[in-house]
Design an enzyme around this catalytic site. Sequence first.
Site, PDB file in Angstrom:
ATOM      1  N   GLY A 133       0.772  -1.251   0.000  1.00 48.50           N
ATOM      2  CA  GLY A 133       0.000   0.000   0.000  1.00 48.50           C
ATOM      3  C   GLY A 133       0.794   1.286   0.000  1.00 48.50           C
ATOM      4  N   ARG A 181      -5.092   0.660  -7.042  1.00 47.41           N
ATOM      5  CA  ARG A 181      -4.001   1.331  -6.316  1.00 47.41           C
ATOM      6  C   ARG A 181      -3.483   2.520  -7.113  1.00 47.41           C
ATOM      7  NH1 ARG A 181      -2.226  -2.064  -2.129  1.00 47.41           N
ATOM      8  NH2 ARG A 181      -2.413  -4.280  -2.511  1.00 47.41           N
ATOM      9  N   PHE A 196     -14.112   2.870   4.292  1.00 46.08           N
ATOM     10  CA  PHE A 196     -13.245   2.196   3.329  1.00 46.08           C
ATOM     11  C   PHE A 196     -12.822   3.158   2.222  1.00 46.08           C
ATOM     12  CE2 PHE A 196     -12.456  -0.624  -0.344  1.00 46.08           C
ATOM     13  CZ  PHE A 196     -11.410  -1.336   0.218  1.00 46.08           C
ATOM     14  N   VAL A 197     -11.523   3.273   2.016  1.00 48.01           N
ATOM     15  CA  VAL A 197     -10.996   4.194   1.002  1.00 48.01           C
ATOM     16  C   VAL A 197     -10.062   3.447   0.051  1.00 48.01           C
ATOM     17  CG1 VAL A 197     -11.168   6.324   2.365  1.00 48.01           C
ATOM     18  CG2 VAL A 197      -9.163   4.884   2.640  1.00 48.01           C
ATOM     19  N   LYS A 226      -7.201   6.134  10.459  1.00 44.88           N
ATOM     20  CA  LYS A 226      -8.638   6.043  10.744  1.00 44.88           C
ATOM     21  C   LYS A 226      -8.853   6.376  12.210  1.00 44.88           C
ATOM     22  CE  LYS A 226      -9.911   2.855   7.075  1.00 44.88           C
ATOM     23  NZ  LYS A 226     -10.539   1.581   6.690  1.00 44.88           N
ATOM     24  N   ASP A 255      -5.792  -0.406  -2.124  1.00 47.91           N
ATOM     25  CA  ASP A 255      -6.478  -1.258  -3.100  1.00 47.91           C
ATOM     26  C   ASP A 255      -7.891  -1.643  -2.692  1.00 47.91           C
ATOM     27  OD1 ASP A 255      -5.492  -3.047  -0.978  1.00 47.91           O
ATOM     28  OD2 ASP A 255      -6.258  -4.629  -2.273  1.00 47.91           O
ATOM     29  N   ASP A 299      -5.405   1.357  10.307  1.00 51.83           N
ATOM     30  CA  ASP A 299      -6.831   1.055  10.488  1.00 51.83           C
ATOM     31  C   ASP A 299      -7.023   0.457  11.881  1.00 51.83           C
ATOM     32  OD1 ASP A 299      -9.435   0.213  10.276  1.00 51.83           O
ATOM     33  OD2 ASP A 299      -9.118  -1.154   8.618  1.00 51.83           O
ATOM     34  N   GLU A 325       3.671   3.977   6.236  1.00 50.24           N
ATOM     35  CA  GLU A 325       2.442   3.207   5.979  1.00 50.24           C
ATOM     36  C   GLU A 325       1.489   4.026   5.116  1.00 50.24           C
ATOM     37  OE1 GLU A 325       0.895   0.552   6.033  1.00 50.24           O
ATOM     38  OE2 GLU A 325       1.192  -0.663   7.819  1.00 50.24           O
ATOM     39  N   ASP A 326       0.612   3.345   4.407  1.00 57.65           N
ATOM     40  CA  ASP A 326      -0.438   4.039   3.668  1.00 57.65           C
ATOM     41  C   ASP A 326      -1.571   4.455   4.601  1.00 57.65           C
ATOM     42  OD1 ASP A 326      -1.151   1.393   4.158  1.00 57.65           O
ATOM     43  OD2 ASP A 326      -2.012   1.042   2.177  1.00 57.65           O
TER      44      ASP A 326
END
Length: 182
Positions: free
Chosen positions: A49, A170, A157-158, A136, A164, A108, A104-105
């Site tokens: 990610g 992506r 959810f994104v 988040k 992805d 969560d 990190e992307d």
Amino acid sequence: MPDTIVVNNEPFDVYISQEQIRRRVKELAAQIDRDYAGKVPIFIGILNGSFIFIGDLVREVTVDCEIDFMKLSSYGDAKISSGQVQMVKELNCQVSGREILVVEDIVDTGLSVDYIRRHILAEKPASLRFVSLLLKKGIPKIDFSIDYVGFEIPPEFVIGYGLDYGQKLRNLKAVYRQRPSA
Ligand code: IMP
């Protein structure tokens, strides 16, 4: 960039634009430059990610740095985390005594960063910090903070900019958010 895309009959709307991301990435890089002046940090991108974010971030950073990658798997092919983190690709660099910045992307549940933290601290780095493009809100499972956060978002959810949906999308240039059902 379209404002809305439809995936599996589900609409997603632009949530964070390319321009907003570009500006924020520059700000984060400037902060990292200040904090790491005179040091040579190792940026560790968490695959898959973070590949776009780390690419943009390190090109804005001007301090001398090294780059390496680790790959974890926690998400399956859907939108729900499997709840289990596994190492799929180990680091190649020596962490001991170095300044480490994990990229990190998105954070969560926090399971991945928690796993990474324990894994890296065992190698005795000089310091360890985390950068995440997205965080988040209300993550329950970590008792440390994410040092550099691009954007705090609600727990929705994104996709896009590295994130992805079933391994696809992506390559979207902006971050899109799933439209809440009416
Ligand atoms: P965590 O371990 O639950 O914090 O999740 C970490 C990983 O799950 C991230 O690095 C992403 O790859 C993936 N992930 C979490 N939330 C989302 C999302 O909203 N869209 C796509 N991937 C996500």
